[in-house]
Design a protein around this motif. Structure first.
Motif, PDB file in Angstrom:
ATOM      1  N   VAL A  26       4.622   2.562 -12.788  1.00 48.02           N
ATOM      2  CA  VAL A  26       3.563   2.396 -11.788  1.00 48.02           C
ATOM      3  C   VAL A  26       2.587   1.301 -12.223  1.00 48.02           C
TER       4      VAL A  26
ATOM      5  N   GLN B  53       3.444   1.825  -1.620  1.00 48.26           N
ATOM      6  CA  GLN B  53       3.910   2.167  -2.968  1.00 48.26           C
ATOM      7  C   GLN B  53       2.998   3.204  -3.622  1.00 48.26           C
ATOM      8  N   ASP B  54       1.708   3.105  -3.305  1.00 48.35           N
ATOM      9  CA  ASP B  54       0.749   4.049  -3.879  1.00 48.35           C
ATOM     10  C   ASP B  54       0.680   5.350  -3.085  1.00 48.35           C
ATOM     11  N   SER B  55       0.674   5.213  -1.762  1.00 50.26           N
ATOM     12  CA  SER B  55       0.537   6.394  -0.910  1.00 50.26           C
ATOM     13  C   SER B  55       1.304   6.170   0.381  1.00 50.26           C
TER      14      SER B  55
ATOM     15  N   HIS C  57       9.197  10.099  -8.005  1.00 52.78           N
ATOM     16  CA  HIS C  57       8.061   9.250  -8.361  1.00 52.78           C
ATOM     17  C   HIS C  57       8.398   8.437  -9.605  1.00 52.78           C
TER      18      HIS C  57
ATOM     19  N   GLU D 139       1.985  -2.341 -10.414  1.00 56.80           N
ATOM     20  CA  GLU D 139       0.652  -2.716  -9.950  1.00 56.80           C
ATOM     21  C   GLU D 139       0.331  -4.147 -10.369  1.00 56.80           C
TER      22      GLU D 139
ATOM     23  N   GLU E 108       0.831  -1.219   0.000  1.00 56.19           N
ATOM     24  CA  GLU E 108       0.000   0.000   0.000  1.00 56.19           C
ATOM     25  C   GLU E 108       0.856   1.255   0.000  1.00 56.19           C
TER      26      GLU E 108
END
Length: 587
Positions: free
Chosen positions: A461, A377-379, A455, A465, A375
């Motif tokens: 990304v 990795q996204d935020s 980023h 995922e 999690e």
């Protein structure tokens, strides 16, 4: 009585105690921890707890073993003190089964069938059957049954040897005078207490008393107070086992002592009070093995009927004796680890079940750590990152505790299957711990990106995922396969691991392409490579766990040979599954 008679008596006693130990060990091993698991789960009512305690003790032939197990349950937080009280009471009733078995040695008569009931008649047959099973049987359960039969035969042979050796004592006035001393209720009770405390088995001490009945010099006036004392002496084992345990475990041992002490005092005061006026005729009779078994059973049943309604008061008495303090609060993690109580090592089958439970708990922590790290990795969230670090530390603690406990357990007498299971658990806890390490590495990579305010590109990304999705699926599949011991699920892991290797290589290739086009940086490339490598290593550890499960069920095989076989060009089904998964997890 000559020196040779004394040696025969001592030898008979040694065989008797050894036979009891072998038979009890065989019974415990045959149960494979199932009895203890039942005891752990089915103590919802007082009556049920008493019946379970009696049943388990009757099977494993040791109230001491049952009580020590209960102390371990309470120490681990598995069982409440209120539940333990009933089981302890029931254990006292269950232990009387041994005295009934030993009373068979007193059967007399010329009838063929009556002679057949004598242990001296059927024990040799059981011994022969036991030896055949032990030497010829291939299954562990059959070997365990053979051990039980041999143990019983040795026990009965020891009993017969003791009885024969002590018979001449009937003509020794000094021996008769000593026994008369024990007719005094206090002295007799002390003698029974000391004897049982020394050998730490009320069943064995009752058996010795039954053997002494062969002299004809033991009257019921002597036997009765000794039996009362034997019930008190058996508490020593539980008290010793509670040393170093938590307060509730020590209270459970105290409940055992209070139960036997109060019931003994009430019985002796009541019985001798009535006897003072009534003069029971049987008190002047010579005791026999059957009569000893009757008294032993009646007293223990009387004790349960008398004190079961006051079980709550006995619990309160134990709490008053050992009071709570502010420092007694325990954390959930500590309670979870404490299911690996050293007292369970005396029942290896159950100890192994506890290790499985603890490993599943460890896997739960590891899975939570990994999913939280994904999690991030996204935020990125600082609190989540801290929790990942904490969960990784817990996983390390589990590996240390489980590893140490399993090594101790490996020195015990385990069945072939249990030995294999233990080996699998030792391998799996290492893989679980390494997965938690990779979860921490992934968290640190996310933390590095957050701190440097960098980023990934949208392409990276999207690829991550897809890779994260297969990692989640392989973790879910592997962990569920481990928990349920599901071979079908375990067999699904290897194709997923193959696809994880493929994705790792493809993502790195794509990054190099983007790097050449100037769409990514070298610094981000290092971080991306670090994350995907951790992903790929996680899938490797999942593969190891799944293969360990298959190895256990297939009764051992070469892991590398198995991997080579399923990955070979001839394995069409494996290749089809890999291709299907590649399409499902397409970059």
């Amino acid at each position: 009585m000559s020196i040779f008679s004394i040696l025969t008596m001592v030898g008979g006693l040694a065989l008797f105690l050894y036979g009891m130990d072998v038979m009890g060990g065989g019974l415990a091993k045959l149960s494979g921890g199932k009895l203890e698991m039942i005891l752990e789960k089915l103590t919802s009512s007082k009556i049920k707890a008493v019946l379970l305690g009696a049943g388990v003790t009757a099977v494993i032939q040791s109230s001491s073993a049952t009580t020590v197990m209960v102390v371990g349950f309470v120490n681990s937080g598995i069982m409440k003190l209120s539940q333990a009280v009933g089981v302890i009471m029931g254990a006292n009733v269950g232990t009387t089964v041994t005295s009934w078995l030993l009373s068979l040695s007193g059967i007399e008569g010329d009838n063929f069938f009556i002679k057949l009931l004598k242990p001296s008649s059927f024990s040799p047959v059981l011994a022969v059957i036991g030896v055949v099973l032990l030497m010829a049987a291939k299954k562990d359960k059959q070997k365990d049954l053979g051990t039980i039969l041999i143990g019983f035969a040795v026990l009965m042979f020891g009993m017969e040897t003791m009885s024969g050796a002590v018979k001449p004592l009937a003509d020794v006035p000094e021996f008769t005078n000593i026994l008369l001393m024990f007719s005094n209720p206090v002295l007799g009770m002390l003698a029974g207490t000391v004897l049982t405390a020394v050998i730490q088995s009320s069943s064995a001490s009752v058996g010795i008393l039954q053997a002494l009945c062969a002299t004809g010099a033991v009257g019921y006036s002597t036997a009765l107070p000794i039996i009362m004392g034997q019930n008190i002496g058996t508490c020593v084992t539980a008290i010793l086992s509670s040393i170093g345990a938590n307060k509730n475990a020590r209270r459970a041992a105290l409940v055992h002592l209070y139960f036997n002490l109060i019931s003994t005092v009430v019985f002796l005061v009541g019985f001798y009070g009535i006897n003072y006026f009534v003069k029971f005729a049987f008190m002047n009779l010579t005791a026999n093995a059957f009569g000893i078994a009757v008294i032993h059973t009646l007293f223990n049943v009387f004790a349960v009927v008398l004190l079961l309604p006051f079980s709550s008061q006995m619990e309160k008495l134990a709490r008053i004796t050992i009071k709570d303090t502010a420092e007694d609060a325990e954390t959930d993690d500590k309670i979870a680890i404490s299911i690996l109580d050293v007292r369970f090592l005396n029942t290896p089958g159950f100890a192994l079940e506890q290790c499985k439970t603890a490993t599943i708990d460890m896997a739960t922590y590891v899975k939570e750590a990994l999913f939280l790290s994904l999690e991030l990795q996204d935020s990125y969230d600082k609190k989540k990152a801290q929790k990942v670090a904490k969960l990784e530390e817990i996983a390390d603690h589990y590996e240390d505790e489980l590893g140490t406990y399993l090594v101790k357990l490996s020195s015990k007498h385990l069945s072939g299957k249990d030995s294999q299971t233990l080996s699998v658990l030792l391998h799996c806890i290492g893989d679980f711990e390494r997965i938690s390490d990779h979860a921490r590495n992934i968290m640190e990579a996310a933390q590095e990106m957050h701190d440097k305010e960098v980023h990934f590109s949208k392409w990276a990304v999207e690829e991550l995922e897809v890779f994260s999705n297969i990692i989640k699926d392989i973790i879910n599949t592997t962990f569920l396969a481990f928990q349920e011991e599901d071979l079908r699920l375990a067999g699904m892991v290897e194709p997923m691991e193959e696809v994880a290797d493929y994705l790792n290589a493809e993502i790195k290739k794509n990054h190099i392409k983007r790097l050449r086009k100037g769409k990514c940086t070298i610094e981000l490339g290092f971080i991306l490579s670090d994350i995907t490598t951790n992903y790929e290593r996680i899938s490797d550890h999942c593969s190891n766990i799944a293969l360990s499960l298959l190895q256990l069920k297939e009764d051992s095989f070469d892991t590398h040979e198995y991997q080579d076989t399923i990955r070979s060009k001839d394995n069409i089904e494996f290749k089809k599954e890999v291709e299907r998964l590649k399409k499902h997890y397409k970059l």
